[in-house]
Design an enzyme around this catalytic site. Structure first.
Site, short mmCIF file in Angstrom:
data_model
loop_
_atom_site.label_atom_id
_atom_site.label_comp_id
_atom_site.label_asym_id
_atom_site.label_seq_id
_atom_site.Cartn_x
_atom_site.Cartn_y
_atom_site.Cartn_z
CB CYS A 290 38.86 47.79 39.66
SG CYS A 290 38.93 49.20 38.67
CB CYS A 441 48.83 42.56 51.85
SG CYS A 441 47.30 41.95 52.54
#
Lengths: 485, 150
Positions: A290, A441
């Site tokens: 999340c 990333c």
């Protein structure tokens, strides 16, 4: 066509048990039947015009209840049967024993405070006493924990234990409505405790400002009636699941991601558990948490409220609940689904084998792929500083960004080629094996997965990982803004 | 006939003679920990809602949920209905047990109730019948009334 009606339904058909109706399909026959017996409409159909749940239609002994078959052309000599389906089940029992319920008294203030519960026939005084007797553990005082803790407190749950090792940050305030800006830098459990106290001083609050681990999980939940998983990572979810199955405590699970959420109940009366639904977690980094993936602000409120509602239903012993079912909710398209979950009899925790009897013996780090794998070749990488230097020195290299589109929208990396991990093997020709390739990333984990994926696909050029990802480079990017961006 | 004659149809009462009661208890206890189910028959010509006979049926629910749910095959039900009709009986309602759960209607029971029929629930705790109750859904507004058992 001959229509036979069970005497159990005769009250809708003026006591007729057999009639002759013209028609070639069931649709036509139903129409004719309703023309002849207008009273029957209410008996056969619900308010939405669907056949009522207890009606079954058979044609020559075959079940034709499914509406898809109502347009099938029937043989002239067919016999239509209208029958009832007699079925049902036992009600859910409360997880709080009668003795504990009876030991609770509700005073005049309580009658006033919980008046709206007492008005509900299914809850009433007995239900409210059960809520007061209940001892509940909430793991995680974040986005899901916020509505969960507040509603459980408002409903009058007697004992609430909150476990969270984290501190409140500014970024938490977008979805974690139990904390306020004054709470930034305070432990989450402290502000959760304050909120509960402000609602009802009669509630016993136990705050555990520590991380739930394989060593302490069982001790932390032992003796409680229900556990609510409001965490955001796979390792803790499996840990909580296993600890709940082992201690026999039902678990109300929920998770949210971007616009979607899901809720289920695991390990209730030998029902399926998290491992029955998802035998193993996805590869690390593949599914952003999340925190990495983002979430729309009210989603946790919606999903967490359902989670709290499920826990209260278990405590009171009413309604249908999500044991053996998974509720999914998509807030973007407003779709809700309830999927059935089968118990896996080979499940290592709740199945017949009971392979995992003690959670301290199970390696959650390895299970969730969080451990460095010795068998795989080590991945070489650059620190943020090293990488920045190479950029400044204009060392020739290919930069591959494997982040999701929404992550790139926040911070685009200049000069990087975007290739999702899933397409890497297929698109390896886009890399130049004569020069270095650097994978980036958000946190430097998915980029390792990318390098290993390409190695497996046979790519032999030099590959490097940006350690700690873009997150680790933020300071440099912003201070060197003119040079880098 | 003791007090039976005072009870008229639709007085929200159902008459369960003692021998039928005993029979039902045995069925429910034998099925424990699973749910039992069956049909309650009364005489067509009677002014009373009095159970004259019961027929115990197989619980058609999936094996793994037989302890919490019951289902009666509609075709089997219809064949019993016709057999009994020939002997002057009609279906008054149905019986089913709640193993280790209260004798109240569950959400599943309510959703599946056919209006104007009696639903008799037998509570079985640890293999022994401890309580029973009867219910009926009204045709006019789908409201549910608890029925006295006499």
């Amino acid at each position: 066509m001959k229509v036979l009606i069970s005497a159990t339904l005769k009250t809708f058909f003026e006591k007729t048990s057999q009639t002759e109706i013209q028609g070639n399909t069931l649709d036509e026959i139903f129409k004719g039947l309703l023309d002849e017996y207008p009273e029957a409409r209410k008996g056969l159909y619900d308010d939405e015009g669907k056949l009522r749940k207890f009606i079954r239609v058979f044609v020559d002994g075959e079940d034709f209840t499914d509406i898809a078959r109502h347009t099938e052309k029937l043989d002239e000599s067919s016999e239509v049967l209208l029958l009832p389906l007699i079925a049902g089940g036992k009600p859910n029992e409360s997880i709080i024993s009668d003795e504990r319920q009876k030991a609770i008294t509700i005073d005049e203030k309580g009658i006033d405070r919980f008046n709206k519960h007492l008005m509900l026939r299914e809850i009433s005084v007995k239900g409210q006493k059960r809520i007061r007797a209940a001892k509940v553990v909430v793991v995680g005082a974040g986005a899901l924990g916020s509505p969960v803790i507040q509603y459980l407190a408002a409903a009058g749950v007697g004992t609430i234990k909150v476990i969270d090792f984290d501190k409140v940050t500014l970024a938490n305030l977008q979805s974690q409505v139990i904390h306020s800006s004054r709470d930034v830098n305070r432990p989450k459990v402290a502000s959760a405790r304050d909120t509960i106290r402000n609602v009802d001083r009669g509630i016993e609050v136990i705050d555990e400002n520590e991380e739930l681990t394989a060593e302490n999980a069982v001790d932390l939940i032992d003796g409680f009636d229900v556990v609510l998983d409001c965490t955001d990572n796979y390792k803790t979810r499996y840990l909580i699941n296993d600890a709940c199955v082992i201690t026999g405590i039902p678990l109300v699970f929920a998770s949210i991601y971007q616009y979607e959420g899901m809720v289920s109940i695991f390990g209730y009366k030998n029902g399926p558990c998290l491992r029955c639904l998802f035998p193993e977690p996805p590869a690390p980094g593949l599914v952003p948490t999340c925190t990495e993936g983002g979430t729309i602000s009210p989603l946790a409120g919606i999903i967490g409220s359902i989670q709290a509602n499920e826990a209260l239903k278990l405590i009171i012993g009413i309604g249908e609940h999500l044991s053996g079912k998974l509720l999914t909710f998509d807030s973007l398209n407003l779709t809700t689904k309830i999927l059935n979950i089968d118990k896996d009899f080979d499940c290592p925790v709740c199945g017949k084998s009971h392979l995992i009897k003690e959670i301290v013996d199970f390696d959650y780090e390895e299970f969730c792929g969080l451990k460095e794998d010795d068998s795989e070749l080590p991945v070489e990488g650059f620190t943020a500083d090293e990488f920045a230097k190479r950029l400044e020195d204009e060392v020739p290299m290919t930069i591959i960004d494997v982040r999701e589109p929404h992550e790139r929208a926040i911070l685009r990396f200049p000069g990087a080629i975007v290739i999702p991990i899933g397409q890497l093997a297929r698109r390896q020709k886009e890399l130049d094996s004569n020069i270095d390739t650097v994978f980036i990333c958000k946190q430097g984990k998915r980029s390792i997965l990318a390098i290993n994926t390409l190695r497996e696909a046979g790519y032999e050029g030099p590959m490097y990982n940006l350690k700690d990802g873009i997150d680790g480079m933020k300071d440099i990017i912003f201070s060197h803004e003119a040079g880098l961006l | 006939m003791n007090g039976d004659l005072k009870v008229r149809k639709y007085d929200n009462q159902i008459v369960l003679p003692k021998d039928i009661c005993t029979q039902i208890e045995q069925v429910a206890e034998k099925a424990y920990p699973n749910e039992c189910c069956g049909i309650l028959f009364g005489a067509v010509e009677s002014d009373l809602d009095k159970v004259e006979a019961i027929e115990v049926l197989d619980n058609m629910s999936t094996q793994s949920i037989k302890d919490s749910y019951y289902m009666i095959s509609p075709l089997e039900l219809f064949s019993y209905e016709q057999d009994y009709q020939k002997q002057g009986y009609e279906i008054l309602g149905f019986l089913h047990s709640h193993p280790d759960a209260s004798a109240i209607l569950s959400a599943a029971d309510k959703a599946q109730m056919v209006p104007e029929l009696f639903y008799l629930i037998i509570e079985v705790r640890q293999g022994k019948v401890t309580s029973q109750s009867a219910w009926r859904k009204n045709k006019s507004d789908d409201s549910i009334t608890e029925i006295n058992i006499t």
